[in-house]
Design a protein around this motif. Structure first.
Motif, PDB file in Angstrom:
ATOM      1  N   GLY A  31       0.809  -1.221   0.000  1.00  0.00           N
ATOM      2  CA  GLY A  31       0.000   0.000   0.000  1.00  0.00           C
ATOM      3  C   GLY A  31       0.841   1.270   0.000  1.00  0.00           C
ATOM      4  N   HIS A  32       1.785   1.357   0.943  1.00  0.00           N
ATOM      5  CA  HIS A  32       2.646   2.543   0.979  1.00  0.00           C
ATOM      6  C   HIS A  32       3.516   2.595  -0.275  1.00  0.00           C
ATOM      7  CE1 HIS A  32       2.081   2.255   5.512  1.00  0.00           C
ATOM      8  NE2 HIS A  32       1.665   3.466   5.215  1.00  0.00           N
ATOM      9  N   ALA A  33       4.083   1.437  -0.624  1.00  0.00           N
ATOM     10  CA  ALA A  33       5.015   1.395  -1.757  1.00  0.00           C
ATOM     11  C   ALA A  33       4.323   1.836  -3.046  1.00  0.00           C
ATOM     12  CB  ALA A  33       5.581  -0.014  -1.912  1.00  0.00           C
ATOM     13  N   ILE A  49      11.306  -4.457   0.217  1.00  0.00           N
ATOM     14  CA  ILE A  49      11.904  -5.594   0.934  1.00  0.00           C
ATOM     15  C   ILE A  49      10.817  -6.219   1.810  1.00  0.00           C
ATOM     16  CG2 ILE A  49      13.608  -6.246   2.698  1.00  0.00           C
ATOM     17  CD1 ILE A  49      15.281  -3.840   1.856  1.00  0.00           C
ATOM     18  N   ASP A  50      10.787  -7.528   1.868  1.00  0.00           N
ATOM     19  CA  ASP A  50       9.956  -8.187   2.886  1.00  0.00           C
ATOM     20  C   ASP A  50      10.595  -9.523   3.212  1.00  0.00           C
ATOM     21  OD1 ASP A  50       6.715  -7.583   3.750  1.00  0.00           O
ATOM     22  OD2 ASP A  50       7.653  -9.466   4.362  1.00  0.00           O
ATOM     23  N   GLN A  51      10.598  -9.856   4.498  1.00  0.00           N
ATOM     24  CA  GLN A  51      11.224 -11.131   4.857  1.00  0.00           C
ATOM     25  C   GLN A  51      10.287 -12.305   4.593  1.00  0.00           C
ATOM     26  OE1 GLN A  51      11.996 -12.289   8.886  1.00  0.00           O
ATOM     27  NE2 GLN A  51      10.988 -10.486   9.681  1.00  0.00           N
ATOM     28  N   ASN A  71      15.616  -9.805   5.183  1.00  0.00           N
ATOM     29  CA  ASN A  71      15.324  -9.139   6.454  1.00  0.00           C
ATOM     30  C   ASN A  71      15.914  -7.736   6.379  1.00  0.00           C
ATOM     31  OD1 ASN A  71      15.461  -8.275   9.262  1.00  0.00           O
ATOM     32  ND2 ASN A  71      15.039 -10.417   9.753  1.00  0.00           N
ATOM     33  N   PHE A  72      15.163  -6.744   6.827  1.00  0.00           N
ATOM     34  CA  PHE A  72      15.693  -5.376   6.715  1.00  0.00           C
ATOM     35  C   PHE A  72      16.892  -5.145   7.638  1.00  0.00           C
ATOM     36  CE2 PHE A  72      11.789  -4.102   9.418  1.00  0.00           C
ATOM     37  CZ  PHE A  72      12.490  -4.062  10.623  1.00  0.00           C
ATOM     38  N   ALA A  73      17.159  -6.111   8.522  1.00  0.00           N
ATOM     39  CA  ALA A  73      18.383  -6.021   9.329  1.00  0.00           C
ATOM     40  C   ALA A  73      19.611  -6.044   8.414  1.00  0.00           C
ATOM     41  CB  ALA A  73      18.443  -7.184  10.312  1.00  0.00           C
ATOM     42  N   ALA A  92       9.848   2.244   6.787  1.00  0.00           N
ATOM     43  CA  ALA A  92       9.592   0.936   7.410  1.00  0.00           C
ATOM     44  C   ALA A  92       8.292   1.049   8.197  1.00  0.00           C
ATOM     45  CB  ALA A  92      10.740   0.541   8.323  1.00  0.00           C
ATOM     46  N   ASP A  93       7.407   0.115   7.953  1.00  0.00           N
ATOM     47  CA  ASP A  93       6.089   0.069   8.609  1.00  0.00           C
ATOM     48  C   ASP A  93       6.084  -1.285   9.317  1.00  0.00           C
ATOM     49  OD1 ASP A  93       3.351   0.089   9.158  1.00  0.00           O
ATOM     50  OD2 ASP A  93       2.776  -0.393   7.100  1.00  0.00           O
ATOM     51  N   LEU A  94       6.419  -1.256  10.610  1.00  0.00           N
ATOM     52  CA  LEU A  94       6.863  -2.471  11.299  1.00  0.00           C
ATOM     53  C   LEU A  94       5.750  -3.484  11.571  1.00  0.00           C
ATOM     54  CD1 LEU A  94       9.207  -0.616  13.813  1.00  0.00           C
ATOM     55  CD2 LEU A  94       9.835  -1.677  11.639  1.00  0.00           C
ATOM     56  N   ILE A  99      -2.910  -9.161   6.023  1.00  0.00           N
ATOM     57  CA  ILE A  99      -2.944 -10.395   5.214  1.00  0.00           C
ATOM     58  C   ILE A  99      -2.347 -11.543   6.037  1.00  0.00           C
ATOM     59  CG2 ILE A  99      -2.182 -11.454   3.027  1.00  0.00           C
ATOM     60  CD1 ILE A  99      -1.694  -8.409   2.118  1.00  0.00           C
ATOM     61  N   GLN A 100      -1.243 -11.252   6.710  1.00  0.00           N
ATOM     62  CA  GLN A 100      -0.606 -12.283   7.550  1.00  0.00           C
ATOM     63  C   GLN A 100      -1.472 -12.586   8.779  1.00  0.00           C
ATOM     64  OE1 GLN A 100       2.900  -9.891   7.881  1.00  0.00           O
ATOM     65  NE2 GLN A 100       4.124 -11.219   6.553  1.00  0.00           N
ATOM     66  N   LEU A 101      -2.014 -11.539   9.378  1.00  0.00           N
ATOM     67  CA  LEU A 101      -2.839 -11.718  10.582  1.00  0.00           C
ATOM     68  C   LEU A 101      -4.072 -12.574  10.285  1.00  0.00           C
ATOM     69  CD1 LEU A 101      -3.544 -10.886  13.553  1.00  0.00           C
ATOM     70  CD2 LEU A 101      -4.758  -8.935  12.590  1.00  0.00           C
TER      71      LEU A 101
HETATM   72  C1  LIG Z   1       2.769  -3.644   8.551  1.00  0.00           C
HETATM   73  S1  LIG Z   1       3.239  -4.659   7.216  1.00  0.00           S
HETATM   74  C2  LIG Z   1       3.647  -3.492   5.975  1.00  0.00           C
HETATM   75  C3  LIG Z   1       2.462  -3.026   5.217  1.00  0.00           C
HETATM   76  C4  LIG Z   1       2.790  -2.107   4.063  1.00  0.00           C
HETATM   77  N1  LIG Z   1       3.397  -0.892   4.485  1.00  0.00           N
HETATM   78  C5  LIG Z   1       1.562  -1.819   3.246  1.00  0.00           C
HETATM   79  O1  LIG Z   1       1.181  -0.659   3.102  1.00  0.00           O
HETATM   80  O2  LIG Z   1       0.960  -2.767   2.731  1.00  0.00           O
HETATM   81  C6  LIG Z   1       4.813  -5.211   7.692  1.00  0.00           C
HETATM   82  C7  LIG Z   1       5.498  -6.123   6.692  1.00  0.00           C
HETATM   83  O3  LIG Z   1       6.880  -6.084   6.994  1.00  0.00           O
HETATM   84  C8  LIG Z   1       7.419  -7.366   6.978  1.00  0.00           C
HETATM   85  N2  LIG Z   1       8.521  -7.362   7.937  1.00  0.00           N
HETATM   86  C9  LIG Z   1       8.450  -7.246   9.280  1.00  0.00           C
HETATM   87  N3  LIG Z   1       9.674  -7.256   9.819  1.00  0.00           N
HETATM   88  C10 LIG Z   1      10.550  -7.346   8.787  1.00  0.00           C
HETATM   89  C11 LIG Z   1      11.967  -7.396   8.702  1.00  0.00           C
HETATM   90  N4  LIG Z   1      12.743  -7.377   9.793  1.00  0.00           N
HETATM   91  N5  LIG Z   1      12.525  -7.471   7.483  1.00  0.00           N
HETATM   92  C12 LIG Z   1      11.756  -7.515   6.366  1.00  0.00           C
HETATM   93  N6  LIG Z   1      10.407  -7.506   6.388  1.00  0.00           N
HETATM   94  C13 LIG Z   1       9.813  -7.406   7.583  1.00  0.00           C
HETATM   95  C14 LIG Z   1       6.282  -8.292   7.348  1.00  0.00           C
HETATM   96  O4  LIG Z   1       6.495  -9.571   6.790  1.00  0.00           O
HETATM   97  C15 LIG Z   1       5.074  -7.569   6.749  1.00  0.00           C
HETATM   98  O5  LIG Z   1       4.785  -8.048   5.468  1.00  0.00           O
END
Ligand SMILES: C[S@@+](CC[C@H](N)C(=O)[O-])C[C@H]1O[C@@H](n2cnc3c(N)ncnc32)[C@H](O)[C@@H]1O
Length: 306
Positions: A31-33, A49-51, A71-73, A92-94, A99-101
């Motif tokens: 959504g943000h992207a 990026i998404d893990q 991983n964004f680390a 970063a939107d943590l 969808i996962q929930l």
């Molecule tokens: C809150 S959602 C992001 C939603 C997104 N901003 C949107 O508008 O659709 C968080 C996403 O970040 C990913 N994520 C969480 N921690 C991460 C990490 N350390 N590295 C990469 N991805 C991560 C999760 O798998 C999840 O898909």
């Protein structure tokens, strides 16, 4: 379906412009992207990026978005592999996405029966069930106090019950964990807020399973290093510990000297690299919370590289 939180607030403050190069470190539902990708246009690009391998395999929401499973680390290494530095914007939107929930197989929700997994990347790491089976009682109690933010008495009682229950049978489902926690919460006058406490317990274990605070700690300095002067770093957090980490990092990096106040002269030589653009964290409006209850605890902080 995942609704991006604080979207207008984010766009207003980061002001994406045509041609900009952006990393969305937590692509999720995109959504943000997607909103940013439309604003940076054909000349610009967004690396998402998404893990979660399932997210990274999805179709990018716009043609100028590329997806990376990581991983964004490790954002520094990813940027190197993509020949990216001098970035205009990193967001970063943590945490997790709706969808996962909403997928019972992921084990994030206490409201649906499913395996107690909770890994954002199901290809690696310990599940919540394994963590609950293996952790020492003291470690469980610490997680419940710090990550789930339970008062010490509740954390102690819940730990005791978990330890008793796991001695009888492995705790492998969301329903089992929720039932154990309900036994504790039902005894208290706040029983009406039971769902809030259950959500905290599940969030706490999720943070521990995915080592989310550790990842954020590694991410922030690398993200700062990747920005060009004037580039912006925006973080949306949903947990007070995450927000505190971001706030402190921004404060620290916006100060010239970090020596203790009793030092007569600076010995550290630290130089401010950031200008904080959000004096206070930006929170969602009541209207947004009405529309999307997940936004309730969101806090947005943005800083600009000097
Ligand atoms: C809150 S959602 C992001 C939603 C997104 N901003 C949107 O508008 O659709 C968080 C996403 O970040 C990913 N994520 C969480 N921690 C991460 C990490 N350390 N590295 C990469 N991805 C991560 C999760 O798998 C999840 O898909």
């Amino acid at each position: 379906m995942h609704l991006p939180v604080l979207l207008n607030e984010l766009l207003n403050i980061v002001q994406p412009q045509p041609g900009m190069v952006v990393i969305d470190a937590t692509y999720g539902g995109g959504g943000h992207a997607a909103a940013i990708a439309r604003l940076v246009g054909e000349q610009g690009k967004v690396i998402g990026i998404d893990q979660d391998p399932q997210v990274a395999k999805s179709q990018p929401a716009e043609p100028n978005i590329s997806l990376v499973q990581a991983n964004f680390a490790d954002i520094g290494q990813i940027a190197q592999e993509w020949n990216l530095d001098q970035l205009d914007l990193i967001i970063a939107d943590l945490g997790f996405s709706s969808i996962q929930l909403d997928d019972p197989k992921r084990g994030f929700s206490f409201q649906t029966e499913g395996p107690l997994d909770m890994r954002l990347n199901q290809a690696q790491g310990r599940t919540a069930a394994e963590l609950i089976k293996q952790a020492e009682a003291a470690e469980l109690e610490r997680m419940l106090r710090t990550y789930a933010e339970l008062v010490p008495k509740l954390a102690r009682q819940l730990t005791k019950l978990i330890v008793q229950a796991r001695a009888q049978a492995a705790i492998t489902t969301t329903e089992q964990l929720a039932a154990i926690a309900r036994q504790i919460f039902a005894k208290y006058p706040f029983a009406k807020k039971e769902n809030k406490y259950l959500a905290q317990v599940f969030q706490g274990f999720r943070l521990a399973v995915n080592q989310e605070l550790e990842a954020l700690n590694k991410f922030l300095p690398q993200a700062l290093a990747l920005l060009k002067p004037g580039g912006k770093l925006a973080v949306i957090s949903f947990h007070s510990l995450e927000d505190r980490l971001v706030k402190r990092f921004f404060q620290q990096e916006s100060r010239d000297c970090l020596c203790p106040p009793n030092y007569p002269v600076c010995r550290c030589g630290h130089q401010a690299q950031l200008q904080v653009l959000t004096k206070k964290a930006i929170q969602p409006t009541a209207a947004e919370i009405m529309q999307n209850s997940r936004a309730r605890s969101a806090r947005l902080r943005v800083a600009k590289k000097r």
